[in-house]
Design an enzyme around this catalytic site. Structure first.
Site, PDB file in Angstrom:
ATOM      1  N   ARG A 211      20.494  73.947  76.081  1.00  0.00           N
ATOM      2  CA  ARG A 211      20.484  73.561  77.483  1.00  0.00           C
ATOM      3  C   ARG A 211      20.834  74.780  78.338  1.00  0.00           C
ATOM      4  O   ARG A 211      21.510  75.687  77.884  1.00  0.00           O
ATOM      5  CB  ARG A 211      21.474  72.424  77.734  1.00  0.00           C
ATOM      6  CG  ARG A 211      21.153  71.155  76.943  1.00  0.00           C
ATOM      7  CD  ARG A 211      22.215  70.093  77.138  1.00  0.00           C
ATOM      8  NE  ARG A 211      21.877  68.867  76.409  1.00  0.00           N
ATOM      9  CZ  ARG A 211      22.183  68.662  75.124  1.00  0.00           C
ATOM     10  NH1 ARG A 211      22.858  69.588  74.445  1.00  0.00           N
ATOM     11  NH2 ARG A 211      21.831  67.549  74.515  1.00  0.00           N
ATOM     12  N   LYS A 234      27.097  68.656  74.863  1.00  0.00           N
ATOM     13  CA  LYS A 234      26.990  67.285  75.368  1.00  0.00           C
ATOM     14  C   LYS A 234      27.376  66.290  74.282  1.00  0.00           C
ATOM     15  O   LYS A 234      28.010  65.277  74.556  1.00  0.00           O
ATOM     16  CB  LYS A 234      25.557  67.024  75.861  1.00  0.00           C
ATOM     17  CG  LYS A 234      25.344  65.667  76.472  1.00  0.00           C
ATOM     18  CD  LYS A 234      23.914  65.523  76.960  1.00  0.00           C
ATOM     19  CE  LYS A 234      23.677  64.132  77.553  1.00  0.00           C
ATOM     20  NZ  LYS A 234      22.267  63.983  78.025  1.00  0.00           N
ATOM     21  N   HIS A 284      15.263  72.356  82.323  1.00  0.00           N
ATOM     22  CA  HIS A 284      15.138  71.638  81.048  1.00  0.00           C
ATOM     23  C   HIS A 284      13.770  71.850  80.415  1.00  0.00           C
ATOM     24  O   HIS A 284      13.597  71.590  79.221  1.00  0.00           O
ATOM     25  CB  HIS A 284      15.392  70.143  81.264  1.00  0.00           C
ATOM     26  CG  HIS A 284      16.096  69.483  80.124  1.00  0.00           C
ATOM     27  ND1 HIS A 284      17.365  69.842  79.714  1.00  0.00           N
ATOM     28  CD2 HIS A 284      15.694  68.497  79.277  1.00  0.00           C
ATOM     29  CE1 HIS A 284      17.730  69.093  78.686  1.00  0.00           C
ATOM     30  NE2 HIS A 284      16.733  68.280  78.398  1.00  0.00           N
ATOM     31  N   ARG A 287      13.945  73.931  77.299  1.00  0.00           N
ATOM     32  CA  ARG A 287      14.320  73.213  76.076  1.00  0.00           C
ATOM     33  C   ARG A 287      13.122  72.443  75.527  1.00  0.00           C
ATOM     34  O   ARG A 287      12.876  72.438  74.320  1.00  0.00           O
ATOM     35  CB  ARG A 287      15.475  72.264  76.402  1.00  0.00           C
ATOM     36  CG  ARG A 287      16.056  71.474  75.220  1.00  0.00           C
ATOM     37  CD  ARG A 287      17.351  70.831  75.679  1.00  0.00           C
ATOM     38  NE  ARG A 287      17.852  69.764  74.833  1.00  0.00           N
ATOM     39  CZ  ARG A 287      18.666  69.932  73.797  1.00  0.00           C
ATOM     40  NH1 ARG A 287      19.042  71.147  73.452  1.00  0.00           N
ATOM     41  NH2 ARG A 287      19.100  68.909  73.101  1.00  0.00           N
ATOM     42  N   HIS A 310      20.788  66.572  68.704  1.00  0.00           N
ATOM     43  CA  HIS A 310      20.628  65.174  69.098  1.00  0.00           C
ATOM     44  C   HIS A 310      21.464  64.269  68.203  1.00  0.00           C
ATOM     45  O   HIS A 310      21.408  64.380  66.970  1.00  0.00           O
ATOM     46  CB  HIS A 310      19.164  64.750  68.992  1.00  0.00           C
ATOM     47  CG  HIS A 310      18.309  65.273  70.102  1.00  0.00           C
ATOM     48  ND1 HIS A 310      16.935  65.429  69.983  1.00  0.00           N
ATOM     49  CD2 HIS A 310      18.619  65.688  71.365  1.00  0.00           C
ATOM     50  CE1 HIS A 310      16.452  65.905  71.114  1.00  0.00           C
ATOM     51  NE2 HIS A 310      17.452  66.071  71.965  1.00  0.00           N
ATOM     52  N   TYR A 319       9.174  64.416  70.290  1.00  0.00           N
ATOM     53  CA  TYR A 319       8.377  65.627  70.059  1.00  0.00           C
ATOM     54  C   TYR A 319       7.501  65.527  68.805  1.00  0.00           C
ATOM     55  O   TYR A 319       6.768  66.452  68.495  1.00  0.00           O
ATOM     56  CB  TYR A 319       9.311  66.834  69.921  1.00  0.00           C
ATOM     57  CG  TYR A 319      10.207  67.051  71.109  1.00  0.00           C
ATOM     58  CD1 TYR A 319       9.714  67.610  72.285  1.00  0.00           C
ATOM     59  CD2 TYR A 319      11.547  66.689  71.071  1.00  0.00           C
ATOM     60  CE1 TYR A 319      10.537  67.804  73.386  1.00  0.00           C
ATOM     61  CE2 TYR A 319      12.388  66.880  72.168  1.00  0.00           C
ATOM     62  CZ  TYR A 319      11.876  67.430  73.315  1.00  0.00           C
ATOM     63  OH  TYR A 319      12.688  67.622  74.406  1.00  0.00           O
TER      64      TYR A 319
END
Length: 340
Positions: A211, A234, A284, A287, A310, A319
């Site tokens: 990020r 995050k 973003h 990313r 994630h 993706y």
């Protein structure tokens, strides 16, 4: 009437017979010489109920703002961005009118969120702004988490007032990414920016899928042996991503912060390039570009999940369609495959 005269000729003919907290509450029976004594005792007992839980369960009259503050003290301040979360909860509380938490209902929140969508609710500055359903869903999730966590901690015994209310269904957003021919254009504009290290930050994002805030906030002790370790993420889990020697050579050799905040410089560089990105994806998109090209170049979806950090594989599966052979069976196994 809880006070009666027994008329039994005794020296204490006045009797109190009362229950506190309903038919299942504590029963109190006592006799007095005069009615005045009985009334005075009854008044005294009733005044003590709020301070004596064993005499009957006290009604929870805490306001929503009190509950949010209690949640923050016990749990919220441990989150990755505690002040930001608290501010958003306080704004929701303000918009709801700071009701007594035990009296908040699904209907109250349903009307609140519709008013937010219509731009009818004022913020702390008295400004009315229309918001998108995704913003409402975040507010819904944050407030729901307050009740859920306090219930888990034993600090809230009543039902969660938002339980059973579904969030708005949101259409999948476009995952924009840079095409191979656009990447040099972006990098050239960043090299010409007023901040010399802007291009390095962009290259870190493109090379690791991190990020913007993670790249911009890098410190010298996070770089070692051509690897970058991202901390305070995050997902609250550190992750390490290897980088090429050429990129490692570009990173400043300092112990403290490597860069200064420069998001606005990047926005100006993109504006000069003439490229347009979907709303909300200004930084973003870097990313997304890493993840999209990773899969198009034959990368493994599970490895991508680890690199991106994630917590839920569903986030990474967005993706999957970039993989070269994704759903190729549709070409050979459709009913007209032998005709075309």
């Amino acid at each position: 009437m809880s006070i009666t005269n027994t008329k039994d000729g005794s020296n204490k003919p006045w009797r109190i017979d009362m229950r506190l907290g309903g038919r299942d509450g504590k029963r109190i029976r006592k006799v007095f010489a005069t009615k005045g004594e009985a009334i005075a005792y009854e008044t005294f007992v009733l005044k003590q109920v709020d301070d004596k839980p064993w005499l009957g369960e006290k009604e929870d009259n805490r306001k929503l703002s009190e509950l949010i503050k209690h949640w923050y003290d016990l749990h919220g301040q441990q989150l990755a961005q505690p002040q930001s979360r608290l501010r958003k909860l306080e704004l929701t509380c303000f918009g709801l009118g700071d009701p007594i938490a035990s009296k908040l209902t699904i209907n109250d929140f349903a009307h609140y969120r519709q008013s937010r969508l219509d731009g009818e609710i004022e913020d702390f500055q008295g400004k009315k702004t229309k918001v998108k359903p995704n913003t409402i869903n975040h507010e819904h999730a944050y407030l729901n988490a307050v009740f859920t966590e306090l219930k888990r901690l034993g600090e809230w015994t009543l039902p969660n007032p938002l339980e059973g209310l579904p969030q708005f269904k949101i259409e999948d957003t476009e995952l924009a990414f840079l095409y191979p021919e656009e990447i040099p254009v972006v990098l050239d504009e960043c090299r010409n920016a007023e901040y010399e290290h802007l291009v390095t930050i962009v290259m870190v994002c493109l090379a690791t899928g991190c990020r913007w805030s993670e790249a911009e906030g890098l410190r010298g002790n996070q770089i070692a042996h051509n690897r970058i370790t991202f901390v305070k993420t995050k997902g609250k889990k550190n992750r390490t991503v290897p980088i090429a020697q050429g990129l490692a050579d570009l990173l400043p050799r300092v112990r403290g912060p490597l860069f200064r905040p420069c998001r606005r410089s990047f926005e100006r560089a993109i504006k000069r390039s003439g490229l347009t990105f979907p709303e909300g994806q200004m930084t973003h998109i870097l990313r997304h570009t890493f993840a999209s090209h990773f899969m198009m170049n034959g990368g493994n979806i599970l490895v991508l999940r680890q690199i991106l950090g994630h917590a839920d594989i569903k986030d990474t599966m967005r993706y999957a369609h970039f993989a070269p052979d994704h759903l190729d069976d549709a070409i050979t196994k459709n009913p007209i495959a032998g005709i075309l």
